[in-house]
Design a protein around this motif. Structure first.
Motif, PDB file in Angstrom:
ATOM      1  N   ALA A 103     -14.313   1.162   2.876  1.00  0.00           N
ATOM      2  CA  ALA A 103     -15.599   1.625   2.350  1.00  0.00           C
ATOM      3  C   ALA A 103     -15.665   1.499   0.831  1.00  0.00           C
ATOM      4  CB  ALA A 103     -15.845   3.067   2.766  1.00  0.00           C
ATOM      5  N   GLU A 104     -14.486   1.489   0.187  1.00  0.00           N
ATOM      6  CA  GLU A 104     -14.457   1.327  -1.264  1.00  0.00           C
ATOM      7  C   GLU A 104     -14.076  -0.093  -1.684  1.00  0.00           C
ATOM      8  OE1 GLU A 104     -13.275   4.104  -4.045  1.00  0.00           O
ATOM      9  OE2 GLU A 104     -13.470   5.856  -2.746  1.00  0.00           O
ATOM     10  N   GLY A 105     -14.238  -1.035  -0.755  1.00  0.00           N
ATOM     11  CA  GLY A 105     -14.157  -2.436  -1.122  1.00  0.00           C
ATOM     12  C   GLY A 105     -12.886  -3.172  -0.786  1.00  0.00           C
ATOM     13  N   ALA A 106     -11.867  -2.490  -0.236  1.00  0.00           N
ATOM     14  CA  ALA A 106     -10.601  -3.170   0.052  1.00  0.00           C
ATOM     15  C   ALA A 106     -10.705  -4.021   1.311  1.00  0.00           C
ATOM     16  CB  ALA A 106      -9.483  -2.147   0.230  1.00  0.00           C
ATOM     17  N   ASN A 107     -10.016  -5.162   1.289  1.00  0.00           N
ATOM     18  CA  ASN A 107      -9.700  -5.867   2.519  1.00  0.00           C
ATOM     19  C   ASN A 107      -8.563  -5.088   3.169  1.00  0.00           C
ATOM     20  OD1 ASN A 107     -11.410  -8.129   1.773  1.00  0.00           O
ATOM     21  ND2 ASN A 107      -9.774  -8.745   0.372  1.00  0.00           N
ATOM     22  N   VAL A 108      -8.678  -4.795   4.447  1.00  0.00           N
ATOM     23  CA  VAL A 108      -7.709  -3.917   5.098  1.00  0.00           C
ATOM     24  C   VAL A 108      -6.979  -4.646   6.215  1.00  0.00           C
ATOM     25  CG1 VAL A 108      -7.403  -1.820   6.473  1.00  0.00           C
ATOM     26  CG2 VAL A 108      -8.985  -1.822   4.535  1.00  0.00           C
ATOM     27  N   VAL A 109      -5.646  -4.529   6.213  1.00  0.00           N
ATOM     28  CA  VAL A 109      -4.828  -4.996   7.326  1.00  0.00           C
ATOM     29  C   VAL A 109      -4.362  -3.762   8.086  1.00  0.00           C
ATOM     30  CG1 VAL A 109      -2.774  -6.252   8.027  1.00  0.00           C
ATOM     31  CG2 VAL A 109      -4.137  -7.063   6.085  1.00  0.00           C
ATOM     32  N   ALA A 110      -4.822  -3.637   9.316  1.00  0.00           N
ATOM     33  CA  ALA A 110      -4.506  -2.482  10.160  1.00  0.00           C
ATOM     34  C   ALA A 110      -3.285  -2.809  11.007  1.00  0.00           C
ATOM     35  CB  ALA A 110      -5.696  -2.141  11.052  1.00  0.00           C
ATOM     36  N   VAL A 111      -2.219  -2.034  10.824  1.00  0.00           N
ATOM     37  CA  VAL A 111      -0.943  -2.298  11.489  1.00  0.00           C
ATOM     38  C   VAL A 111      -0.624  -1.155  12.449  1.00  0.00           C
ATOM     39  CG1 VAL A 111       1.538  -2.635  11.134  1.00  0.00           C
ATOM     40  CG2 VAL A 111      -0.109  -3.617   9.512  1.00  0.00           C
ATOM     41  N   GLY A 112      -0.098  -1.499  13.609  1.00  0.00           N
ATOM     42  CA  GLY A 112       0.307  -0.498  14.584  1.00  0.00           C
ATOM     43  C   GLY A 112       0.938  -1.180  15.779  1.00  0.00           C
ATOM     44  N   ARG A 113       1.475  -0.387  16.704  1.00  0.00           N
ATOM     45  CA  ARG A 113       2.210  -0.970  17.833  1.00  0.00           C
ATOM     46  C   ARG A 113       1.309  -1.568  18.902  1.00  0.00           C
ATOM     47  NH1 ARG A 113       6.293   3.791  19.442  1.00  0.00           N
ATOM     48  NH2 ARG A 113       4.483   5.006  18.805  1.00  0.00           N
ATOM     49  N   THR A 114       0.081  -1.057  19.019  1.00  0.00           N
ATOM     50  CA  THR A 114      -0.789  -1.453  20.130  1.00  0.00           C
ATOM     51  C   THR A 114      -2.041  -2.138  19.613  1.00  0.00           C
ATOM     52  OG1 THR A 114       0.028   0.473  21.349  1.00  0.00           O
ATOM     53  CG2 THR A 114      -1.920  -0.632  22.226  1.00  0.00           C
ATOM     54  N   ALA A 115      -2.348  -3.295  20.157  1.00  0.00           N
ATOM     55  CA  ALA A 115      -3.433  -4.119  19.625  1.00  0.00           C
ATOM     56  C   ALA A 115      -4.813  -3.488  19.821  1.00  0.00           C
ATOM     57  CB  ALA A 115      -3.401  -5.497  20.276  1.00  0.00           C
TER      58      ALA A 115
END
Length: 258
Positions: free
Chosen positions: A33-45
């Protein structure tokens, strides 16, 4: 007073572990929301894809990357994917964590103890190592925020000793790494939440309404923290607003550990 949204992370790239639900999702959404490109990481897709869809629906940019933080190669691959896709890694939030082994220390199983160490402690170590390795090659450096807990570093709670040990280790690791790597241009800090509006704060079989009643008696503030309140603390530490904050551990627990 102006309520215009801030864009402290415009043009930056952030990696968030445990981003498929709870605090991790809230942090990922707030960064986007504040402009970052985000890479979401976790065990389950699947839950990561849901987080990405929420970000994109709000006009943001995000990418899902399944990974197990207890595996060093997985964590390194997540950082490589981030840089390959967006060109840099400017912010990292090591949020992935689990609660295991509730009960007396003498009854703690070896499996639960090892799981706590593998994910809550070693997972943060692997994150720090891969993230710093990239950030110190960047002229702009970077900022890392580790999610600890008020249990362990700041207070004790019966039945949660093993979890508290793992989170005390996160806070100690944060302070040491912060001193080790500030000369590399990497700022490292921690946020230690208390009970927040996530499933982890619910007792077995407890509803959210029942939890809210319980918290009126247990918390000086009288309620759990909203996930957005914890996310706001993370964004502060990750932003240039906190440019001189190094090795801090910001407690967000409504006064429980005061």
């Amino acid at each position: 007073m102006s309520t215009a949204p801030r864009n402290r992370f415009s043009g930056s790239t952030a990696l968030v572990t445990g981003a498929g639900s709870g605090l991790g999702r809230a942090i990922a959404l707030a960064l986007a929301a504040e402009g970052a490109n985000v890479v979401a990481v976790g065990r389950t897709a699947a839950p990561l894809d849901e987080t990405v869809a929420l970000i994109e629906a709000a006009g943001g940019t995000a990418l899902a990357h399944p990974a197990d933080v207890s595996r060093a190669d997985d964590v390194k691959a997540a950082v490589r994917t981030t840089v390959d896709r967006f060109g840099s890694l400017d912010v990292a939030v090591n949020n992935a964590g689990v609660f295991r082994g509730g009960g007396p220390v003498a009854d703690l199983s070896a499996k639960d103890w090892q799981t706590l160490l593998d994910i809550n402690v070693t997972g943060v170590l692997y994150g720090l190592q891969a993230q710093v390795a990239q950030m110190r090659t960047q002229e702009s450096g970077g900022a890392i925020v580790n999610i600890s807990s008020n249990i362990g570093p700041h207070r004790t709670q019966s039945g949660a000793t093993a979890y508290g040990v793992s989170k005390a280790a996160v806070s100690a690791l944060t302070r040491g790494a912060a001193l080790d790597h500030i000369a590399d241009g990497v700022r490292i800090n921690a946020v230690s939440p208390g009970a927040s509006a996530t499933s982890m704060s619910l007792r077995p079989g407890e509803t959210e309404a029942e939890r809210d009643v319980r918290m009126k008696g247990e918390s000086p503030l009288g309620r759990v923290a909203a996930t957005s309140e914890v996310a706001a603390a993370v964004l502060y530490l990750a932003s240039s607003d906190a440019a001189s904050v190094v090795g801090a551990d910001l407690v967000i627990d409504g006064g429980a550990s005061a």
